[in-house]
Design a protein around this motif. Structure first.
Motif, PDB file in Angstrom:
ATOM      1  N   ALA A  94      -2.157  -1.546   7.321  1.00 48.13           N
ATOM      2  CA  ALA A  94      -2.369  -1.566   5.871  1.00 48.13           C
ATOM      3  C   ALA A  94      -3.822  -1.867   5.542  1.00 48.13           C
TER       4      ALA A  94
ATOM      5  N   SER B 138     -10.330  -5.902  -0.243  1.00 46.54           N
ATOM      6  CA  SER B 138      -8.907  -5.782  -0.531  1.00 46.54           C
ATOM      7  C   SER B 138      -8.161  -7.101  -0.417  1.00 46.54           C
TER       8      SER B 138
ATOM      9  N   SER C 245      -1.277  -5.828  -5.494  1.00 47.20           N
ATOM     10  CA  SER C 245      -1.563  -7.124  -4.869  1.00 47.20           C
ATOM     11  C   SER C 245      -0.727  -8.207  -5.534  1.00 47.20           C
TER      12      SER C 245
ATOM     13  N   THR D 241      -4.143   6.849  -2.628  1.00 47.83           N
ATOM     14  CA  THR D 241      -3.701   5.491  -2.281  1.00 47.83           C
ATOM     15  C   THR D 241      -3.617   4.634  -3.534  1.00 47.83           C
TER      16      THR D 241
ATOM     17  N   VAL E 119       0.843  -1.193   0.000  1.00 51.33           N
ATOM     18  CA  VAL E 119       0.000   0.000   0.000  1.00 51.33           C
ATOM     19  C   VAL E 119       0.879   1.244   0.000  1.00 51.33           C
ATOM     20  N   TYR E 120       0.620   2.129  -0.984  1.00 49.81           N
ATOM     21  CA  TYR E 120       1.318   3.417  -1.064  1.00 49.81           C
ATOM     22  C   TYR E 120       0.284   4.512  -0.810  1.00 49.81           C
ATOM     23  N   HIS E 121       0.565   5.370   0.158  1.00 49.50           N
ATOM     24  CA  HIS E 121      -0.427   6.373   0.543  1.00 49.50           C
ATOM     25  C   HIS E 121       0.258   7.691   0.892  1.00 49.50           C
TER      26      HIS E 121
ATOM     27  N   VAL F   9      -2.564   0.417  -4.500  1.00 48.85           N
ATOM     28  CA  VAL F   9      -2.304  -0.890  -3.905  1.00 48.85           C
ATOM     29  C   VAL F   9      -1.877  -1.858  -4.998  1.00 48.85           C
TER      30      VAL F   9
ATOM     31  N   MET G 175      -6.469   0.465   3.345  1.00 46.71           N
ATOM     32  CA  MET G 175      -7.165  -0.055   2.162  1.00 46.71           C
ATOM     33  C   MET G 175      -8.674   0.031   2.328  1.00 46.71           C
TER      34      MET G 175
END
Length: 710
Positions: free
Chosen positions: A415, A428, A134, A130, A86-88, A132, A419
């Motif tokens: 995280a 998620s 996966s 955000t 996760v990048y936020h 994400v 999400m």
């Protein structure tokens, strides 16, 4: 404070041959245990390597989610480590953030063998804050915990102000592995410290406390070594949870056995000239009660073999090995060590032959007189109190989600929260579905058409099976996603062999299995404990009193826990395994103190007292040592509350509270009151229930004779 006792008179000469044989037997016992510790010690250290903390170890054997986990483990790459990176950024992701995220995603896919071989496209939130990625990382990339740690190290380098979190089921499992990996060391250290402090406070001796502590350490090492051999021989499932509970159980039960034996031995040293003979009499006096006490715990734990949950089924034999080890050590090694050390081990309060305790009116003598004056009122009042606490179970919070199972928030949980806020319209984490390869297309179509499903796509295929990855519209483990899982299972019933798994499905299966196990195991435990009590006490009434009392204590302790878990501890719910785990331990352990009291009552009756007059002397003579034992056992189980898992904190709290209630309320007041009211009928239909010729009739319960007054 006990008065200092006068020196013992010189012992009479014993036959040299008998003395030599006795010393040879004692030293031989020590030598055997030294050899056993040398043999089992290295094996004890290997038990950690045999512990399994994967999903299957905590699932019911025949559940759909278990089948899915087993099949996925056999697909190419084995069980995957499913993670979400996760990048936020609160102010919105910058181009530099996106470039760094894409570069790291490609690196993760290449270095950790992502299924498909390429980095997945990111899922970006509508507000642009955000993104994400996966991943399904192949098992061949390394152990789950190692892979997650390496991914976290890789993603730790990022533009300033950008938050990067590694979550998903794989990361949650890795965080759980880290917790279980630290359990044994933390638990052992804290348990030893607690037991040491309590033993020093109990014995008020600079030396005596070391003897039972060293013996219980031997029992712990022996139990771990024996458990390792059992696992290698049978393939038994041992988890970090069961290993931790076994450690607490060995220290708690072993210390209790030591307290009871040493107290009886000390009494006999005043009446018996030679320590060897005093110990022999002490073992003969309290041995049956110790054996029955251990037998109830072993029987209760063995009933867990009927459980459907893999971890519960494994806990039964593991705990039984621990209790048997504690009993054997405390009835062989501890007596041998105490006799060889002689009376001086009790310094400065040495029990000299021919002396008696300083006459004093003990607290339990006063309690006994108080109960004897109004037994009916105390019995009714105590029952109402415990019943009121048991009603607290009606306020029990809901079942705990896996993400809420930690007392502190690990990175995977953080995280998941990010999400959930970024993608409220989409789950998620994947719902894992398997189907026979020939029916995979049909299964995908049915899954995609299921209400609550956002998307469904084909995954890996091998050995006649195909993996289908499904995402729900609702957030993980929410009521909406649980309903989607149930609908998926209904729709896929038309596809022979298809099964639905994943984290939420596993939780559903655990809840169903725990409900089933309660229906099966609880009656078995009650029956097993009741049979042991009937055999020991040779009565039906007394065992029914004890079993009913500990069952009421369990309800009261669980109800009190339900009232404090959420408002005081801040827990989001209770683990589905909590009721069964606490029932088995509280019934099996809690009945012990009733056993010691009732067994002493039998001794008093055999010594010539009427049954009605035997109650209070038994309470007076056993009250102090049983109170110490109960406090030690409660304190030992309370050690679980320092651990970072909600389930173990809840188990430790309920068992500790239950043991204290049983020790200081049920045994002291309610069992005593019931025994006074019933008189000799408490031993029905055994011989003690019949009038005995030559025994004077009982006086009124409030008779203030010296015996009853203490």
């Amino acid at each position: 404070m006990e008065a200092r006792e006068r020196p013992a008179p010189p012992p009479s000469a014993a036959p040299p041959s008998r003395t030599a044989a006795q010393r040879k037997w004692l030293w031989g016992t020590l030598a055997v245990w030294v050899l056993l510790v040398v043999a089992l010690g290295p094996l004890a250290g290997k038990l950690n390597g045999e512990q399994k903390n994967d999903a299957v170890s905590y699932l019911p054997a025949g559940a759909q989610s278990t089948k899915v986990a087993d099949v996925l483990a056999d697909l190419p790459g084995g069980s995957t480590t499913d993670i979400a990176v996760v990048y936020h950024r609160d102010g919105g992701l910058t181009p530099a953030d996106r470039d760094a995220a894409d570069a790291q995603a490609r690196q993760i896919a290449a270095e950790f063998q992502a299924v498909g071989g390429q980095a997945p496209p990111p899922a970006t939130a509508h507000d642009g804050r955000t993104a994400v990625y996966s991943f399904q990382l192949a098992e061949s990339a390394g152990l789950r915990a190692d892979v997650v740690d390496d991914v976290r190290a890789l993603t730790d380098h990022h533009p300033a102000g950008l938050d990067v979190l590694v979550g998903g089921p794989g990361a949650t499992g890795a965080d759980m592995d880290e917790v279980f990996g630290s359990l044994d060391g933390t638990l052992m250290l804290v348990t030893v410290l607690v037991v040491t402090v309590l033993l020093i406070a109990t014995y008020r001796s600079p030396f005596l406390w070391l003897v039972p502590l060293l013996c219980v350490g031997v029992a712990a090492a022996a139990s771990r070594g024996l458990t390792y051999l059992l696992v290698k021989a049978t393939g038994l499932t041992v988890t970090g949870q069961s290993g931790g509970i076994m450690t607490v159980l060995v220290f708690g039960a072993g210390t209790d056995y030591a307290l009871l034996l040493i107290a009886r031995y000390r009494d006999e040293l005043r009446r018996t000239e030679r320590p060897y003979d005093a110990m022999r009499i002490a073992l003969r006096g309290c041995g049956p009660a110790l054996l029955a006490s251990a037998g109830t715990v072993v029987a209760g734990l063995t009933c867990l073999l009927a459980a459907d949950m893999n971890n519960m089924r494994g806990l039964g034999p593991v705990g039984a090995v621990g209790v048997v080890s504690a009993l054997v050590v405390m009835t062989t090694l501890l007596p041998a060590a105490l006799v060889l050390l002689g009376r001086r081990v009790f310094w400065p309060l040495i029990p000299a032959y021919g002396t008696q305790d300083k006459p004093r009116r003990s607290a339990y003598a006063r309690i006994g007189v108080f109960v004897a004056r109004r037994p009916a009122g105390i019995l009714v009042g105590g029952g109402i109190l415990l019943g009121a606490l048991a009603f607290g179970t009606l306020a029990m919070p809901g079942n705990l989600n896996l993400a809420d199972g930690f007392t502190k928030t690990p990175e995977s949980v953080s995280a998941a929260k990010v999400m959930a806020q970024a993608f409220p319209e989409r789950g998620s984490q994947p719902i894992d579905v398997i189907a026979p390869a020939g029916r995979a297309a049909d299964a995908v179509a049915r899954a995609a058409a299921t209400e609550g499903v956002a998307d469904a796509r084909l995954g890996r295929s091998a050995d006649g099976w195909t993996e289908i990855t499904v995402h729900a519209k609702d957030r993980p483990e929410s009521a909406g996603e649980r309903a989607t899982v149930e609908r998926l299972r209904d729709r896929l019933d038309a596809v022979p062999g298809a099964a639905v798994g994943g984290q939420t499905a596993q939780r559903i299966d655990q809840e169903h299995a725990n409900a089933r196990d309660r229906m099966v195991v609880v009656p078995l435990v009650l029956a097993a404990v009741l049979l042991i009590l009937v055999a020991l006490l040779r009565s039906l009434v007394a065992p029914l009193i004890l079993v009913s009392a500990v069952a009421l204590v369990w309800g009261a302790a669980l109800g009190l826990g339900a009232l404090v878990f959420e408002p005081v501890f801040g827990f989001a719910g209770v683990d589905p395994a909590l009721p069964l785990l606490t029932f088995v331990f509280l019934v099996a352990l809690g009945v012990d103190y009733g056993i010691f009291l009732m067994h002493r009552m039998r001794e008093e009756v055999h010594a010539g007292l009427p049954a009605e007059r035997a109650v209070l002397p038994a309470l007076t003579s056993t009250g102090g040592v049983i109170a110490s034992a109960g406090f030690v056992l409660a304190a030992t189980f309370s050690v679980l509350t320092v651990l970072p898992l909600v389930l173990l904190v809840e188990v430790g709290f309920v068992i500790a509270v239950g043991v204290l209630l049983d020790t200081f309320v049920v045994r002291t007041f309610l069992v005593t009151a019931a025994s006074l009211l019933l008189g000799r009928r408490v031993w029905w239909p055994g011989p003690l229930a019949k009038p005995r010729p030559g025994v004077p009739a009982a006086t009124r319960p409030d008779d203030r004779s010296p015996m009853m007054a203490g």
